[in-house]
Design a protein around this motif. Structure first.
Motif, PDB file in Angstrom:
ATOM      1  N   GLN A   1      39.343  -5.146 -12.905  1.00  0.00           N
ATOM      2  CA  GLN A   1      39.463  -5.173 -14.510  1.00  0.00           C
ATOM      3  C   GLN A   1      39.730  -6.504 -14.978  1.00  0.00           C
ATOM      4  N   VAL A   2      38.871  -6.787 -15.813  1.00  0.00           N
ATOM      5  CA  VAL A   2      39.041  -8.093 -16.521  1.00  0.00           C
ATOM      6  C   VAL A   2      40.227  -8.299 -17.471  1.00  0.00           C
ATOM      7  N   GLN A   3      40.815  -9.321 -17.364  1.00  0.00           N
ATOM      8  CA  GLN A   3      41.826  -9.379 -18.515  1.00  0.00           C
ATOM      9  C   GLN A   3      41.704 -10.544 -19.192  1.00  0.00           C
ATOM     10  N   LEU A   4      41.907 -10.533 -20.481  1.00  0.00           N
ATOM     11  CA  LEU A   4      41.637 -11.554 -21.575  1.00  0.00           C
ATOM     12  C   LEU A   4      43.130 -11.557 -22.401  1.00  0.00           C
ATOM     13  N   VAL A   5      43.679 -12.516 -22.378  1.00  0.00           N
ATOM     14  CA  VAL A   5      45.044 -12.725 -23.471  1.00  0.00           C
ATOM     15  C   VAL A   5      44.935 -13.945 -24.216  1.00  0.00           C
ATOM     16  N   GLU A   6      44.897 -13.688 -25.469  1.00  0.00           N
ATOM     17  CA  GLU A   6      45.038 -14.728 -26.537  1.00  0.00           C
ATOM     18  C   GLU A   6      46.268 -15.119 -26.937  1.00  0.00           C
ATOM     19  N   SER A   7      46.261 -16.402 -27.592  1.00  0.00           N
ATOM     20  CA  SER A   7      47.392 -16.773 -28.090  1.00  0.00           C
ATOM     21  C   SER A   7      47.047 -18.139 -29.157  1.00  0.00           C
ATOM     22  N   GLY A   8      48.112 -18.193 -29.931  1.00  0.00           N
ATOM     23  CA  GLY A   8      47.966 -19.538 -30.755  1.00  0.00           C
ATOM     24  C   GLY A   8      47.548 -19.234 -32.243  1.00  0.00           C
ATOM     25  N   GLY A   9      47.234 -17.999 -32.515  1.00  0.00           N
ATOM     26  CA  GLY A   9      47.425 -17.734 -34.081  1.00  0.00           C
ATOM     27  C   GLY A   9      48.694 -17.840 -34.942  1.00  0.00           C
ATOM     28  N   GLY A  10      48.472 -17.875 -36.106  1.00  0.00           N
ATOM     29  CA  GLY A  10      49.477 -17.990 -37.035  1.00  0.00           C
ATOM     30  C   GLY A  10      49.200 -18.361 -38.314  1.00  0.00           C
ATOM     31  N   LEU A  11      50.279 -18.823 -39.339  1.00  0.00           N
ATOM     32  CA  LEU A  11      49.982 -18.975 -40.715  1.00  0.00           C
ATOM     33  C   LEU A  11      49.651 -20.720 -40.959  1.00  0.00           C
ATOM     34  N   VAL A  12      48.520 -20.825 -41.488  1.00  0.00           N
ATOM     35  CA  VAL A  12      48.326 -22.358 -41.622  1.00  0.00           C
ATOM     36  C   VAL A  12      47.865 -22.418 -43.116  1.00  0.00           C
ATOM     37  N   GLN A  13      48.051 -23.685 -43.748  1.00  0.00           N
ATOM     38  CA  GLN A  13      47.390 -23.989 -45.140  1.00  0.00           C
ATOM     39  C   GLN A  13      45.960 -24.287 -45.169  1.00  0.00           C
TER      40      GLN A  13
END
Length: 118
Positions: A1-13
């Motif tokens: 099974q291929v796993q992909l884990v995102e991060s780094g999003g958020g609120l920005v102006q």
């Protein structure tokens, strides 16, 4: 099974920057192309960018000269540097692959939310 884990999003102006990361199963990361898509409520996922195993990149017109996709094979990580963000960039961002040719891959991460707002 291929796993992909995102991060780094958020609120920005508006006008700000964010860098998204996606850690992908190391056994296949270096072999294939990978990409980023995004989705807003009520709309289909849309292509943002992809990068080949040789580093060749391709972008959707609406992110050219603002977003940069890159990969670090030693860390099996895919990146999306997003600059000059606009309110219309607000979406859930997903990494995807493995990409063969220009076809969307079969595997998706869980997504990371990017919100661009004053």
């Amino acid at each position: 099974q291929v796993q992909l884990v995102e991060s780094g999003g958020g609120l920005v102006q508006p006008g700000g920057s964010l860098r998204l990361s996606c850690i992908i199963s190391p056994d296949i990361f270096g072999i294939y192309s990978w990409g980023w898509y995004r989705q807003t409520p009520g709309k289909d996922r849309e292509f943002v960018a992809r990068i080949g195993r040789d580093g060749t990149t391709y972008y959707a017109d609406f992110v050219k000269d603002r977003f940069t996709i890159s990969r670090e094979n030693a860390e099996n990580t895919l990146y999306l540097q997003m600059n000059s963000l606009k309110s219309e960039d607000t979406a859930m961002y997903y990494c995807n692959g493995p990409i063969i040719g220009s076809r969307q891959g079969s595997f998706w991460g869980q997504g990371t939310q990017v919100t661009v707002s004053p």
